[in-house]
Design an enzyme around this catalytic site. Structure first.
Site, short mmCIF file in Angstrom:
data_model
loop_
_atom_site.label_atom_id
_atom_site.label_comp_id
_atom_site.label_asym_id
_atom_site.label_seq_id
_atom_site.Cartn_x
_atom_site.Cartn_y
_atom_site.Cartn_z
N HIS A 74 0.85 -1.20 0.00
CA HIS A 74 0.00 0.00 0.00
C HIS A 74 0.88 1.24 0.00
O HIS A 74 1.78 1.37 0.83
CB HIS A 74 -0.91 0.02 1.24
CG HIS A 74 -2.04 -0.95 1.16
ND1 HIS A 74 -3.26 -0.73 1.74
CD2 HIS A 74 -2.13 -2.15 0.53
CE1 HIS A 74 -4.06 -1.76 1.48
NE2 HIS A 74 -3.39 -2.63 0.77
N PRO A 295 -2.97 0.02 19.11
CA PRO A 295 -2.83 -0.51 17.75
C PRO A 295 -3.03 0.52 16.63
O PRO A 295 -2.77 0.23 15.47
CB PRO A 295 -3.92 -1.60 17.68
CG PRO A 295 -4.90 -1.26 18.75
CD PRO A 295 -4.14 -0.53 19.81
N LYS A 299 2.10 -0.52 15.06
CA LYS A 299 3.54 -0.61 15.33
C LYS A 299 4.00 -1.85 16.11
O LYS A 299 5.19 -2.16 16.13
CB LYS A 299 3.99 0.62 16.13
CG LYS A 299 3.96 1.91 15.36
CD LYS A 299 5.17 2.03 14.45
CE LYS A 299 5.00 3.05 13.36
NZ LYS A 299 4.74 2.52 12.04
N TYR A 387 4.62 6.32 9.98
CA TYR A 387 3.78 5.19 9.61
C TYR A 387 4.58 4.11 8.85
O TYR A 387 4.43 2.93 9.13
CB TYR A 387 2.57 5.66 8.78
CG TYR A 387 1.47 4.64 8.76
CD1 TYR A 387 0.52 4.59 9.79
CD2 TYR A 387 1.38 3.69 7.76
CE1 TYR A 387 -0.48 3.63 9.81
CE2 TYR A 387 0.38 2.73 7.76
CZ TYR A 387 -0.55 2.70 8.79
OH TYR A 387 -1.53 1.75 8.81
P1 FAD Z 1 3.18 -12.34 20.95
O1 FAD Z 1 2.75 -12.31 19.53
O2 FAD Z 1 2.20 -12.04 22.00
O3 FAD Z 1 3.82 -13.77 21.20
C1 FAD Z 1 4.13 -14.25 22.49
C2 FAD Z 1 4.05 -15.77 22.47
O4 FAD Z 1 4.49 -16.24 23.74
C3 FAD Z 1 2.62 -16.28 22.30
O5 FAD Z 1 2.58 -17.23 21.26
C4 FAD Z 1 2.27 -16.87 23.66
O6 FAD Z 1 1.41 -17.99 23.56
C5 FAD Z 1 3.64 -17.28 24.17
N1 FAD Z 1 3.73 -17.34 25.63
C6 FAD Z 1 3.14 -16.54 26.57
N2 FAD Z 1 3.50 -16.91 27.81
C7 FAD Z 1 4.34 -17.96 27.67
C8 FAD Z 1 5.04 -18.78 28.59
N3 FAD Z 1 4.93 -18.59 29.92
N4 FAD Z 1 5.80 -19.77 28.12
C9 FAD Z 1 5.92 -19.98 26.77
N5 FAD Z 1 5.27 -19.24 25.85
C10 FAD Z 1 4.50 -18.24 26.29
N6 FAD Z 1 1.26 -4.73 15.26
C11 FAD Z 1 1.71 -4.24 14.08
O7 FAD Z 1 2.92 -4.10 13.93
N7 FAD Z 1 0.88 -3.90 13.06
C12 FAD Z 1 -0.45 -4.02 13.17
O8 FAD Z 1 -1.18 -3.76 12.20
C13 FAD Z 1 -0.98 -4.50 14.43
N8 FAD Z 1 -2.30 -4.66 14.60
C14 FAD Z 1 -2.75 -5.29 15.71
C15 FAD Z 1 -4.09 -5.55 15.79
C16 FAD Z 1 -4.57 -6.22 16.89
C17 FAD Z 1 -6.04 -6.49 16.94
C18 FAD Z 1 -3.70 -6.66 17.94
C19 FAD Z 1 -4.21 -7.42 19.12
C20 FAD Z 1 -2.36 -6.40 17.85
C21 FAD Z 1 -1.87 -5.72 16.75
N9 FAD Z 1 -0.52 -5.46 16.61
C22 FAD Z 1 -0.05 -4.88 15.46
C23 FAD Z 1 0.41 -5.86 17.67
C24 FAD Z 1 1.11 -7.20 17.41
O9 FAD Z 1 0.15 -8.21 17.16
C25 FAD Z 1 1.98 -7.57 18.61
O10 FAD Z 1 2.78 -6.45 18.95
C26 FAD Z 1 2.90 -8.77 18.30
O11 FAD Z 1 2.15 -9.96 18.33
C27 FAD Z 1 4.05 -8.88 19.30
O12 FAD Z 1 4.79 -10.04 19.05
P2 FAD Z 1 5.53 -10.80 20.21
O13 FAD Z 1 6.25 -11.95 19.55
O14 FAD Z 1 6.31 -9.85 21.02
O15 FAD Z 1 4.40 -11.33 21.18
C1 DHB Z 2 -4.57 -3.30 10.98
C2 DHB Z 2 -4.31 -3.22 12.33
C3 DHB Z 2 -3.96 -2.01 12.87
O1 DHB Z 2 -3.69 -1.93 14.20
C4 DHB Z 2 -3.86 -0.87 12.09
O2 DHB Z 2 -3.52 0.30 12.68
C5 DHB Z 2 -4.12 -0.95 10.74
C6 DHB Z 2 -4.47 -2.19 10.18
C7 DHB Z 2 -4.94 -4.62 10.41
O3 DHB Z 2 -5.14 -5.56 11.19
O4 DHB Z 2 -5.01 -4.74 9.17
#
Ligand code: FAD
Ligand code: DHB
Length: 398
Positions: A74, A295, A299, A387
């Site tokens: 995009h 969100p 980021k 962004y």
């Molecule tokens: P997580 O993805 O949370 O992974 C952690 C893992 O550790 C999980 O699989 C969990 O099961 C495991 N775990 C937990 N506790 C334990 C334990 N005790 N022992 C072993 N394993 C464990 N980010 C963006 O960059 N762009 C976006 O568009 C965006 N949109 C989002 C939309 C939504 C609706 C949400 C909820 C989040 C969004 N985010 C976005 C944020 C993004 O999803 C998270 O920041 C990202 O998942 C972080 O990754 P992580 O690996 O740090 O943690």
């Molecule tokens: C999406 C999630 C976000 O948090 C955002 O700011 C834009 C798009 C998505 O899930 O596509």
């Protein structure tokens, strides 16, 4: 039973899996421990927006092939307010940078496959994970697999276990400072089998509350609407969701939102959080374990990727030369970028959401802010460069 590895990685989210992959490419062995099943992590719907730097890194390290084929690039986003659209030309304002729409669980699938194809050790459905002795040079991770107690001896532990994980709280409370803001609203997210209503993501500010239109494929759309943080999905039958989205997204030019069967619903809490420092002894926190952003700026996953890129480099230096210089600077290197992302995510939230203490004055300020950012090239450039993703090193912004 005892096992050994160089890196004990807790959590198979984007942070843990990518770290394991980056370490493998540098000849460093690791074991990833995950509470959930492979099927579960590969199907949990979360992020969708990948910054240019994230796309470039995934491509450079050999896990970007399907993303390039199936994701969509995009070049702009739309800010909708007062019933009208205002496009931010990300590409034109940032010298040709862009974002990629590719679902987080697809990134997870690509990383799991890459690790397993390379013989990597990923242990799913482990329980009772705990971290020990990380203030010594011989940390350990204890867990159960199939009910059997296990101990993993390692040179360092990476806490990539998300916001609710066990690694961050294992650091003594006196050795960490936590900054937190909790919002009175959340996001209601849906996946819908519907055609695309828009070629670019729409962020909409409306008196009834914020709404966001995003996409996953030509047939599958991702939409969000601001809701009460204590709301329940049972309060939201499909008709109410479409009605509310249509009201918040209404325009004066006859645009219409395409609807269809809703295949998934969920409520996301809104929180901003940072722990400082992101390390203690030989335990290093990365991704959501160390920080949460609202969100609205898209980021979270991108910050997780940026953290593990720094950590992988520091660990590679440690294992080749035994120098701890980069490891000691891990938090210092990551935190400025984390706070810049906090600032941007807070700003995107502040100008587009309805707040409890809404008064007419605040509403007018939001509109003035949006009006400015969509009419001044300087202000639009500031939005665009944040962004698509700021560089790791702030000095290169000069
Ligand atoms: P997580 O993805 O949370 O992974 C952690 C893992 O550790 C999980 O699989 C969990 O099961 C495991 N775990 C937990 N506790 C334990 C334990 N005790 N022992 C072993 N394993 C464990 N980010 C963006 O960059 N762009 C976006 O568009 C965006 N949109 C989002 C939309 C939504 C609706 C949400 C909820 C989040 C969004 N985010 C976005 C944020 C993004 O999803 C998270 O920041 C990202 O998942 C972080 O990754 P992580 O690996 O740090 O943690
Ligand atoms: C999406 C999630 C976000 O948090 C955002 O700011 C834009 C798009 C998505 O899930 O596509």
């Amino acid at each position: 039973m005892g096992r050994e590895t160089q890196g004990g990685i807790v959590g198979a989210g984007p942070a843990g899996l990518l770290l394991s992959h980056l370490l493998h490419l540098q000849g460093i062995d690791s074991v990833v421990l995950e509470l959930r099943s492979r099927a579960d992590i590969e199907s949990t719907i979360r992020a969708g927006v990948l910054e240019q730097g994230t796309v470039d890194l995934l491509t450079a390290v050999g896990v970007g092939e399907r993303m390039r084929r199936e994701g969509s690039v995009h070049h702009g986003i739309v800010l909708r307010f007062g019933g009208r659209d205002h496009r931010i030309d990300l590409h034109g304002l940032t010298g040709g940078r862009a974002i990629m729409l590719y679902a987080q669980h697809e990134v997870i699938k690509d990383l799991v496959k890459a690790r397993l194809d390379a013989g990597g050790r990923l242990l799913f459905e482990v329980t009772d994970v705990s971290v020990h002795d990380f203030d010594t040079s011989a940390p350990k991770v204890r867990f159960r697999q199939g009910g059997e107690p296990q101990e993993l001896r390692c040179d360092f532990v990476a806490g990539c276990d998300g916001f609710h994980g066990i690694c961050r709280p294992s650091i003594p409370a006196t050795r960490r400072t936590e900054y937190q803001r909790i919002y009175p609203f959340g996001w209601f997210g849906i996946l819908a089998e519907a055609p695309r209503s828009t070629p670019e993501i729409i962020y909409a500010r409306h008196e009834r509350g914020f709404a966001l239109v995003s996409t996953r494929s030509p047939e599958l759309q991702r939409l969000y609407l601001q809701c009460d943080s204590k709301d329940d999905i049972a309060n939201w039958p499909d008709e109410r969701i479409w009605q509310e989205l249509k009201a918040r997204l209404a325009t004066t030019d006859g645009w219409s939102l395409m609807d269809g069967p809703i295949t998934q619903k969920g409520i996301v809490a809104m929180r901003s959080f940072v722990v400082e420092p992101m390390q203690y002894g030989r335990l290093f926190l990365a991704g959501d374990a160390a920080h949460i952003v609202t969100p609205t700026g898209a980021k979270g996953m991108n910050l997780a990727v940026a953290d593990v890129r720094v950590l992988a480099r520091a660990l590679a230096e440690f294992f080749t030369s035994r120098s701890t210089e980069l490891l000691e600077r891990y938090s210092q290197t990551c935190l400025p970028r984390v706070w810049r992302a906090q600032r941007f995510s807070w700003w995107m939230t502040a100008v587009t959401h309805r707040f409890d203490d809404d008064d007419a004055f605040s509403g007018q300020l939001q509109l003035a802010e949006l009006d400015y950012v969509t009419s001044s090239r300087a202000a639009a450039t500031a939005l665009a460069e944040n962004y698509v993703g700021l560089p790791m090193d702030a000095s290169s912004l000069k």
